[in-house]
Design a protein around this motif. Structure first.
Motif, PDB file in Angstrom:
ATOM      1  N   THR A  27       0.989  -1.432   0.017  1.00 39.84           N
ATOM      2  CA  THR A  27       0.000  -0.088  -0.087  1.00 39.84           C
ATOM      3  C   THR A  27       0.920   1.188   0.057  1.00 39.84           C
ATOM      4  N   ARG A  52       2.590   1.717  -3.465  1.00 35.45           N
ATOM      5  CA  ARG A  52       1.614   2.200  -4.420  1.00 35.45           C
ATOM      6  C   ARG A  52       1.482   3.722  -4.192  1.00 35.45           C
ATOM      7  N   GLU A  53       1.055   4.154  -2.987  1.00 36.87           N
ATOM      8  CA  GLU A  53       0.722   5.375  -2.489  1.00 36.87           C
ATOM      9  C   GLU A  53       1.594   6.491  -2.785  1.00 36.87           C
ATOM     10  N   SER A  83      -6.055  -0.012   7.233  1.00 37.11           N
ATOM     11  CA  SER A  83      -6.323   0.912   6.056  1.00 37.11           C
ATOM     12  C   SER A  83      -6.606   2.274   6.506  1.00 37.11           C
ATOM     13  N   SER A 135      -4.662   5.873   5.794  1.00 31.34           N
ATOM     14  CA  SER A 135      -5.159   6.640   5.053  1.00 31.34           C
ATOM     15  C   SER A 135      -4.952   7.911   5.902  1.00 31.34           C
ATOM     16  N   PHE A 169      -1.500   9.022   5.043  1.00 28.12           N
ATOM     17  CA  PHE A 169      -1.302   9.678   3.779  1.00 28.12           C
ATOM     18  C   PHE A 169      -1.861  11.107   3.780  1.00 28.12           C
TER      19      PHE A 169
END
Ligand code: FES
Length: 155
Positions: free
Chosen positions: A91, A94-95, A138, A142, A145
């Motif tokens: 993750t 990707r982010e 997750s 978030s 991020f």
């Protein structure tokens, strides 16, 4: 760079015993240990350059290339591995658009793994800069991020 280095190193002239604190100080100031700094540390302390490199490369805390403003470490110790560290790494990769071990082109982010950080009860664990995030799921990712985006906006 030269002026900055002489400012940082001036209190350490001839202090061969202070090599590790010197390396730490230079890295704290510059973010990493460029070749020029390693030469200057050798000159200032009077130690051979090979000795300065031998000590610096022995410790994982020292870096020889420029790193991101935010340094994210995904714990891959046993407890975190079992609780999905690989999925978390996917993750983040990707982010952030970088692979593990890389730094983004804009020097905003570096991403790497770390062995157990001693918070196994909180697995899976992610360390962002100095902050430890436990039980990362997750929604916590978030939030991390979103925080990254906030700091980008502040600049
Ligand atoms: S294995 Fe991740 S904190 Fe111990």
């Amino acid at each position: 760079m030269e002026e900055r280095l002489s400012e940082i190193l001036s209190p350490y002239e001839g202090k061969r015993d202070a090599l590790i604190p010197i390396l730490q100080k230079v890295q704290e100031e510059l973010g990493y240990l460029p070749a020029e700094a390693m030469q200057e540390i050798a000159r200032t302390t009077g130690l051979p350059q090979s000795r300065v490199y031998a000590v610096a490369t022995f410790y994982a805390q020292f870096y020889f290339t420029r790193r991101g403003r935010h340094q994210t470490k995904i714990c891959t110790g046993t407890a975190c591995h079992v609780k999905g560290a690989a999925r978390i790494m996917d993750t983040f990769e990707r982010e952030l658009g970088i692979a593990c071990g890389e730094t983004s082109e804009d020097y905003e982010h570096s991403l790497e793994t770390v062995a157990c950080v001693g918070s196994c009860a909180l697995a899976p664990v992610v360390v962002v800069d100095e902050e430890v995030y436990g039980q990362v799921d997750s929604s916590k990712m978030s939030k991390i991020f979103d925080d990254f985006k906030e700091t980008e906006k502040e600049d």
